[in-house]
Design a protein around this motif. Structure first.
Motif, PDB file in Angstrom:
ATOM      1  N   GLY A 163      42.139  41.828  44.080  1.00  0.00           N
ATOM      2  CA  GLY A 163      42.513  40.590  44.760  1.00  0.00           C
ATOM      3  C   GLY A 163      43.461  40.780  45.923  1.00  0.00           C
ATOM      4  N   GLN A 164      44.054  41.947  46.028  1.00  0.00           N
ATOM      5  CA  GLN A 164      44.990  42.196  47.136  1.00  0.00           C
ATOM      6  C   GLN A 164      44.239  42.666  48.380  1.00  0.00           C
ATOM      7  OE1 GLN A 164      47.839  44.955  45.362  1.00  0.00           O
ATOM      8  NE2 GLN A 164      49.254  43.259  44.971  1.00  0.00           N
ATOM      9  N   GLY A 165      44.892  42.543  49.513  1.00  0.00           N
ATOM     10  CA  GLY A 165      44.305  42.976  50.771  1.00  0.00           C
ATOM     11  C   GLY A 165      44.128  41.815  51.742  1.00  0.00           C
ATOM     12  N   ARG A 166      43.983  42.149  53.025  1.00  0.00           N
ATOM     13  CA  ARG A 166      43.870  41.143  54.080  1.00  0.00           C
ATOM     14  C   ARG A 166      42.427  40.864  54.477  1.00  0.00           C
ATOM     15  NH1 ARG A 166      47.249  44.908  55.902  1.00  0.00           N
ATOM     16  NH2 ARG A 166      45.824  45.477  57.601  1.00  0.00           N
ATOM     17  N   ARG A 167      41.581  41.917  54.479  1.00  0.00           N
ATOM     18  CA  ARG A 167      40.192  41.771  54.922  1.00  0.00           C
ATOM     19  C   ARG A 167      39.279  42.544  53.970  1.00  0.00           C
ATOM     20  NH1 ARG A 167      42.303  44.551  58.896  1.00  0.00           N
ATOM     21  NH2 ARG A 167      40.564  46.046  58.769  1.00  0.00           N
ATOM     22  N   TYR A 172      39.207  51.736  52.128  1.00  0.00           N
ATOM     23  CA  TYR A 172      39.814  52.440  51.000  1.00  0.00           C
ATOM     24  C   TYR A 172      39.922  51.566  49.749  1.00  0.00           C
ATOM     25  CZ  TYR A 172      40.650  55.981  54.522  1.00  0.00           C
ATOM     26  OH  TYR A 172      40.455  56.916  55.508  1.00  0.00           O
ATOM     27  N   ASP A 173      41.123  51.496  49.155  1.00  0.00           N
ATOM     28  CA  ASP A 173      41.259  50.819  47.859  1.00  0.00           C
ATOM     29  C   ASP A 173      40.988  49.316  47.945  1.00  0.00           C
ATOM     30  OD1 ASP A 173      43.543  50.558  49.403  1.00  0.00           O
ATOM     31  OD2 ASP A 173      44.951  50.847  47.759  1.00  0.00           O
ATOM     32  N   PHE A 178      37.016  45.174  46.188  1.00  0.00           N
ATOM     33  CA  PHE A 178      36.104  44.095  46.546  1.00  0.00           C
ATOM     34  C   PHE A 178      34.667  44.457  46.169  1.00  0.00           C
ATOM     35  CE2 PHE A 178      33.305  42.350  50.005  1.00  0.00           C
ATOM     36  CZ  PHE A 178      33.266  41.044  49.523  1.00  0.00           C
ATOM     37  N   LEU A 179      34.280  45.693  46.438  1.00  0.00           N
ATOM     38  CA  LEU A 179      32.934  46.132  46.082  1.00  0.00           C
ATOM     39  C   LEU A 179      32.741  46.125  44.572  1.00  0.00           C
ATOM     40  CD1 LEU A 179      32.509  49.124  48.572  1.00  0.00           C
ATOM     41  CD2 LEU A 179      31.396  46.883  48.710  1.00  0.00           C
ATOM     42  N   LYS A 222      39.080  36.495  46.449  1.00  0.00           N
ATOM     43  CA  LYS A 222      40.517  36.192  46.548  1.00  0.00           C
ATOM     44  C   LYS A 222      40.902  35.050  45.608  1.00  0.00           C
ATOM     45  CE  LYS A 222      43.046  37.718  49.369  1.00  0.00           C
ATOM     46  NZ  LYS A 222      43.988  38.865  49.332  1.00  0.00           N
ATOM     47  N   ALA A 223      40.008  34.075  45.509  1.00  0.00           N
ATOM     48  CA  ALA A 223      40.286  32.929  44.631  1.00  0.00           C
ATOM     49  C   ALA A 223      40.258  33.331  43.146  1.00  0.00           C
ATOM     50  CB  ALA A 223      39.260  31.827  44.886  1.00  0.00           C
ATOM     51  N   ALA A 224      39.368  34.266  42.832  1.00  0.00           N
ATOM     52  CA  ALA A 224      39.233  34.723  41.459  1.00  0.00           C
ATOM     53  C   ALA A 224      40.437  35.562  41.031  1.00  0.00           C
ATOM     54  CB  ALA A 224      37.954  35.529  41.293  1.00  0.00           C
TER      55      ALA A 224
END
Length: 224
Positions: A163-167, A172-173, A178-179, A222-224
């Motif tokens: 859930g972390q990250g901007r895009r 990388y992680d 996300f994948l 992100k919502a999850a």
């Protein structure tokens, strides 16, 4: 009494076929930095024999992850090499050759054998993955490599949390997490995405496989 015998023969044939497939690719490792502290630590904590085994194990894991049971499904690679060198950074892959930094090995605090194993799983992925004929963005390429490292059980504790990250294509992680989410929606998603990337790339691949745009998937993630 013949049934078990037939099953045994079938099993042996399957094993022989698997061995033949694996034998079609050779794996080699050298240490050109054995006279440096990092190179010596590599020899002591990791070793060339173990490294070659990781190259082989990682390749098999990647073929399974990408759903490529036949050599015809994979990139035409017949040899994967590793060189431990006195270079900066962590590691990089050029064509079918992986270059690992002895300086990084020497300066790493923690379980260096596990760390090197994870790095090699990431780099071996670069050998085998498709890159959309050069059209896929670097963040996705690196994210797929980290995804393989994650699924193999070698994600360091320093990675971002789900859930972390901007895009989504931050790389990388971030992209790996996300994948992993996308793959949870449809198991085998990453294998299908990689297969599509053999001949080109468009963000629309996400919608083609999952029925939603990559941006919508990122928002859902992100919502999850």
């Amino acid at each position: 009494m013949k049934q078990p015998h037939v099953a045994t023969v079938a099993s042996l044939l399957a094993l022989a076929a698997a061995a033949t497939t694996a034998a079609a690719v050779t794996f080699d490792a050298t240490n050109s930095a054995s006279n440096t502290p990092g190179g010596q630590r590599f020899d002591q904590a990791v070793g060339l024999d173990y490294a070659k085994r990781v190259l082989s194990d990682a390749s098999t894991f990647i073929w399974n992850t990408f759903n490529q049971p036949s050599p015809d499904d994979r990139k035409p690679v017949d040899k994967v090499t590793l060189v431990v060198e006195d270079i900066d950074g962590v590691a990089f892959t050029s064509a079918n050759g992986i270059h690992l930094s002895a300086k990084y090995v020497g300066g790493y605090s923690g379980d260096v054998k596990k760390e090197v194993t994870g790095v090699l799983y990431h780099e071996v992925t670069h050998v085998w993955q498709w890159n959309g004929q050069g059209r896929a963005n670097g963040g996705l390429i690196e994210g797929i490599a980290d995804y393989v490292q994650l699924k193999a059980g070698y994600a360091p504790g320093s990675w971002v949390l789900p859930g972390q990250g901007r895009r989504w294509d931050q790389g990388y992680d971030v992209t790996a997490r996300f994948l992993d989410y996308c793959d949870s929606l449809k198991p085998g998603f990453v294998a299908q995405l990689n297969a599509k990337m053999k001949d080109g790339y468009t963000d629309d691949f996400f919608a083609q496989i999952l029925g939603k745009s990559v941006q919508q998937l990122w928002q859902d993630y992100k919502a999850a």
